[in-house]
Every structure is written in C-alpha cells, then in structure tokens.
Design a protein around this motif. Structure first.
Motif, mmCIF file in Angstrom:
data_model
loop_
_atom_site.group_PDB
_atom_site.id
_atom_site.type_symbol
_atom_site.label_atom_id
_atom_site.label_comp_id
_atom_site.label_asym_id
_atom_site.label_seq_id
_atom_site.Cartn_x
_atom_site.Cartn_y
_atom_site.Cartn_z
ATOM 1 N N MET A 1 0.848 -1.374 -0.027
ATOM 2 C CA MET A 1 -0.080 0.102 -0.087
ATOM 3 C C MET A 1 1.008 1.274 0.098
ATOM 4 S SD MET A 1 -0.110 1.693 3.104
ATOM 5 C CE MET A 1 -1.776 2.229 3.917
ATOM 6 N N PHE A 2 0.328 2.305 -0.603
ATOM 7 C CA PHE A 2 1.189 3.479 -0.832
ATOM 8 C C PHE A 2 0.071 4.624 -0.226
ATOM 9 C CE2 PHE A 2 3.337 1.162 -4.177
ATOM 10 C CZ PHE A 2 4.629 1.236 -3.816
ATOM 11 N N THR A 3 0.902 5.472 0.786
ATOM 12 C CA THR A 3 0.298 6.620 0.955
ATOM 13 C C THR A 3 1.232 7.848 0.260
ATOM 14 O OG1 THR A 3 1.386 7.181 3.002
ATOM 15 C CG2 THR A 3 -0.638 5.991 3.206
ATOM 16 N N ARG A 4 0.802 9.255 0.481
ATOM 17 C CA ARG A 4 1.756 10.201 -0.041
ATOM 18 C C ARG A 4 1.564 11.450 0.815
ATOM 19 N NH1 ARG A 4 -2.130 13.163 -0.758
ATOM 20 N NH2 ARG A 4 -3.465 13.169 -2.579
ATOM 21 N N PHE A 5 2.562 12.225 0.924
ATOM 22 C CA PHE A 5 2.467 13.652 1.600
ATOM 23 C C PHE A 5 2.625 14.814 0.290
ATOM 24 C CE2 PHE A 5 4.816 17.192 3.758
ATOM 25 C CZ PHE A 5 3.460 17.898 4.160
ATOM 26 N N ALA A 6 1.803 15.384 0.110
ATOM 27 C CA ALA A 6 2.046 16.378 -1.230
ATOM 28 C C ALA A 6 1.984 17.906 -0.777
ATOM 29 C CB ALA A 6 0.758 16.093 -2.159
ATOM 30 N N PRO A 7 3.052 18.337 -0.237
ATOM 31 C CA PRO A 7 2.848 19.828 0.151
ATOM 32 C C PRO A 7 3.438 20.673 -1.030
ATOM 33 C CG PRO A 7 5.045 18.979 0.844
ATOM 34 C CD PRO A 7 4.167 17.703 0.060
ATOM 35 N N SER A 8 2.758 21.893 -1.194
ATOM 36 C CA SER A 8 3.130 22.852 -2.044
ATOM 37 C C SER A 8 4.650 23.617 -1.731
ATOM 38 C CB SER A 8 2.210 23.899 -2.359
ATOM 39 O OG SER A 8 0.866 23.205 -3.098
ATOM 40 N N PRO A 9 5.566 23.701 -2.434
ATOM 41 C CA PRO A 9 6.798 24.309 -2.007
ATOM 42 C C PRO A 9 6.840 26.204 -2.047
ATOM 43 C CG PRO A 9 7.096 23.340 -4.043
ATOM 44 C CD PRO A 9 5.741 22.859 -3.698
ATOM 45 N N THR A 10 5.602 26.652 -1.366
ATOM 46 C CA THR A 10 5.427 27.955 -1.616
ATOM 47 C C THR A 10 5.585 28.371 -0.102
ATOM 48 O OG1 THR A 10 3.074 27.512 -0.997
ATOM 49 C CG2 THR A 10 3.760 27.837 -3.454
ATOM 50 N N GLY A 11 6.247 27.955 0.770
ATOM 51 C CA GLY A 11 6.637 28.317 1.973
ATOM 52 C C GLY A 11 7.297 27.226 2.862
ATOM 53 N N LEU A 12 7.695 27.636 3.982
ATOM 54 C CA LEU A 12 8.359 26.771 5.083
ATOM 55 C C LEU A 12 7.222 25.974 5.542
ATOM 56 C CD1 LEU A 12 10.767 29.071 6.943
ATOM 57 C CD2 LEU A 12 11.242 27.099 5.312
ATOM 58 N N LEU A 13 7.276 24.677 5.912
ATOM 59 C CA LEU A 13 6.281 23.721 6.327
ATOM 60 C C LEU A 13 6.055 24.019 8.079
ATOM 61 C CD1 LEU A 13 7.470 20.085 5.489
ATOM 62 C CD2 LEU A 13 6.099 21.818 4.221
ATOM 63 N N HIS A 14 4.801 23.919 8.316
ATOM 64 C CA HIS A 14 4.452 24.441 9.652
ATOM 65 C C HIS A 14 3.809 23.318 10.311
ATOM 66 C CE1 HIS A 14 0.351 24.737 8.151
ATOM 67 N NE2 HIS A 14 0.673 25.582 7.181
ATOM 68 N N LEU A 15 3.293 23.493 11.364
ATOM 69 C CA LEU A 15 2.579 22.435 12.478
ATOM 70 C C LEU A 15 1.461 21.615 11.622
ATOM 71 C CD1 LEU A 15 2.447 23.842 15.990
ATOM 72 C CD2 LEU A 15 3.915 22.343 15.132
ATOM 73 N N GLY A 16 0.812 22.432 10.569
ATOM 74 C CA GLY A 16 -0.288 21.746 9.909
ATOM 75 C C GLY A 16 0.217 20.665 8.778
ATOM 76 N N HIS A 17 1.390 21.255 8.495
ATOM 77 C CA HIS A 17 2.152 20.198 7.466
ATOM 78 C C HIS A 17 2.793 18.862 8.164
ATOM 79 C CE1 HIS A 17 2.524 23.922 4.982
ATOM 80 N NE2 HIS A 17 2.096 23.091 4.025
ATOM 81 N N GLU A 22 2.685 13.274 8.887
ATOM 82 C CA GLU A 22 2.636 12.338 10.104
ATOM 83 C C GLU A 22 1.415 11.433 9.745
ATOM 84 O OE1 GLU A 22 4.622 10.733 12.844
ATOM 85 O OE2 GLU A 22 5.068 12.662 12.789
ATOM 86 N N VAL A 23 0.249 11.898 9.579
ATOM 87 C CA VAL A 23 -1.026 11.046 9.147
ATOM 88 C C VAL A 23 -0.513 10.138 7.846
ATOM 89 C CG1 VAL A 23 -3.337 11.019 8.347
ATOM 90 C CG2 VAL A 23 -2.679 12.876 10.018
ATOM 91 N N ALA A 24 -0.099 10.660 7.020
ATOM 92 C CA ALA A 24 0.431 9.786 5.622
ATOM 93 C C ALA A 24 1.318 8.877 6.154
ATOM 94 C CB ALA A 24 0.712 10.823 4.711
#
Ligand code: GLU
Length: 283
Positions: A1-17, A22-24
């Motif tokens: 099984m695969f999950t993914r984390f998919a942030p946008s590199p438009t800023g530094l990661l914060h707690l929400g990221h 962590e969930v993924a």
C-alpha cells in the motif's frame, strides 16, 4: 500500500504540514506500506526553489523519511496533458474563454448565482459554445482554460461513492464544485487533474489529506471513474488550528517548523503540540 504527503513548496512547513505528513507516514507504517513525497508545485509563480530542500530537511528532523525520490508536478505536465486529452475524447470537458472579470460580471447580473463550498460556482457561460465561436475566439488569440462539464460527466459515471477511514462511505455529488477548471490557461493543468493523474500513476492506495479538501474528493472520484483509474481509500484528517481556532496559514512564519527547531524545540515537543492522529493511523 502507498500513501503520499503532497506539500506545495510555496513556504516553509508549519505544524499543519507536520500533522498531515505524520498522518500519511504513520498510516503507511502501520499497514506495512510506503509513504511517498510529492511536491505540488504547479503554482509556478508562488513556488521558491529553496522550499523543496527545506521541506525534506524539516521532515527528516521529525523522523519522516522517504525511500523514493520525490515527484515534482512540474516534471509531469505532459502526463496531465494526456489525461486532459482523454477527457476531451470522452466529451466531458469544454474550453472556457472567460476572464475572471467576465465571470464576476456574469455572476453579479444573476439573481441567484449557483453556490459551491467556497463561493459562487462558474455559471456555465462557455458550456455549449459552437465550433464556429470557439474558432473565432481562438483566432482573436484567446487561449482557453478547460472545464469539466459536470452534467455530462455525471451522466457518464452514474452514482459513485468513496470510502473514508474517518467518515465511512460517502456519496459523491458530481455537482459540488460545478464546472470546475481542470486545465488552467497558464499551465495546462489544475490541482484536480494533476492529483488524480499522480495518485493513479503512483498507485496510491490511501489518499490522506486535510478535511478542507473533502469537496475536491467528490470531483476526484468522478475523474477517476471517467478515466478508469483505481479508486483509492481516503482519510480526510482534521486541520491544525491556532489557539483562536483559525487554520494555520503558511504565511504565519512564527509557526514554521524551522523556527521551532532553531529556538531549540525537539521533535518530541513538536509531536506533543499536534492533535492526536486519527484512529486509522494506529489500528
Ligand atoms: N497540496 C495539498 C495541501 O497542501 C495537498 C493536496 C492533497 O493531498 O491532495 O493541502
């Protein structure tokens, strides 16, 4: 099984990221799967090169490491173009020449504009434009965006559902986002087209994302059904909010993971600041 984390590199990661990652990651760990990292960078005017590396570094500090090379959506524009071609051949998308201003004027003139979860929906101005009109607009040098024809798509797909590990089985409303843009004029794709194409290409079995994107999932299921893509399972997780209950914004630099790290906090202290993970991540 695969999950993914998919942030946008438009800023530094914060707690929400940190929480979303962590969930993924934990869902994959618990189920003996693999978590992939994918940069959603199609907002090419907002991304900055340094944020890709910064994200990898911050996640590594938290103990979230990826075995495979991250994908960048900007490398995948040809694949999204092919997906769009398939949708065109099915007759479920149409070119839209409207500018934002024209759409606003049209909505203002309506007595009751169709409403979506984030405001008024596209009023369908370009749906059903004839070939002659399309050729004339193109001859003027106007490039179209491409929108889904929600009614045509709904008719083709029939009733659909998706399975969410928190919310159970959800019935798809193909009209929730109206005739949404699938291919923007500037980049030839959209979040929706790109994410559905990539989730299928990377065989993502479990899509984890914030519950603010629940409405998008309805459209994604329609696209998957149209394209014959596999149906992933979903886990829409809660959003991390600040003390006044507002969703953390990327601009809120004070809460960047980088800032916490530089002020001496440990990864364990970051974890303690996050809400509990959804139960699916520990089952
Ligand atoms: N890039 C999106 C976000 O930062 C994630 C989208 C997704 O997981 O489908 O919220």
């Amino acid at each position: 099984m695969f999950t993914r984390f998919a942030p946008s590199p438009t800023g530094l990661l914060h707690l929400g990221h940190a929480y979303a990652a962590e969930v993924a990651f934990q869902l994959a760990v618990r189920r003996g799967g693999t978590c992939l990292l994918r940069f959603e960078d199609i907002d090419h005017t907002r991304i900055r090169p340094e944020y890709y590396e910064a994200a990898i570094k911050d996640l590594d500090w938290l103990g979230i490491r990826f075995e495979e090379t991250p994908w960048r959506q900007l490398d995948r524009l040809d694949a999204y173009g092919l997906t769009l071609e398939t949708l065109k051949s099915l007759g479920v998308v149409y070119p839209c020449f409207c500018t934002r201003r024209e759409i606003e004027a049209e909505l203002d003139a309506m007595t009751s504009a169709p409403q979506g979860p984030e405001g008024p929906l596209y009023p369908g101005t370009c749906r059903g434009l004839g070939a002659g009109k399309i050729a004339a607009l193109r001859a003027e040098g106007r490039e179209p965006a491409w929108r889904i024809d929600a009614a045509a798509a709904a008719e083709r797909c029939g009733p659909l559902t998706f399975e969410d590990l928190r919310f159970g089985r959800v019935e798809v409303d193909p009209f929730l986002l109206g005739d949404a843009v699938l291919a923007r004029r500037d980049i030839g794709t959209s979040y929706h087209l790109a994410v559905v194409t990539d989730d299928a290409a990377q065989q993502i079995s479990h899509v984890t994302r914030g519950e603010d994107l629940l409405a998008s999932t309805h459209l994604h299921r329609v696209l998957q059904a149209l394209l014959g893509f596999p149906e992933p399972r979903y886990l829409h997780h809660p959003l991390v909010t600040d003390s006044s209950g507002r969703r953390l914004a990327k601009r809120d630099d004070a809460r960047a993971l980088r800032t916490y790290r530089e002020s001496g906090l440990s990864p364990a202290e970051i974890h303690a600041m996050l809400p509990p993970l959804p139960v699916a991540c520990s089952e």
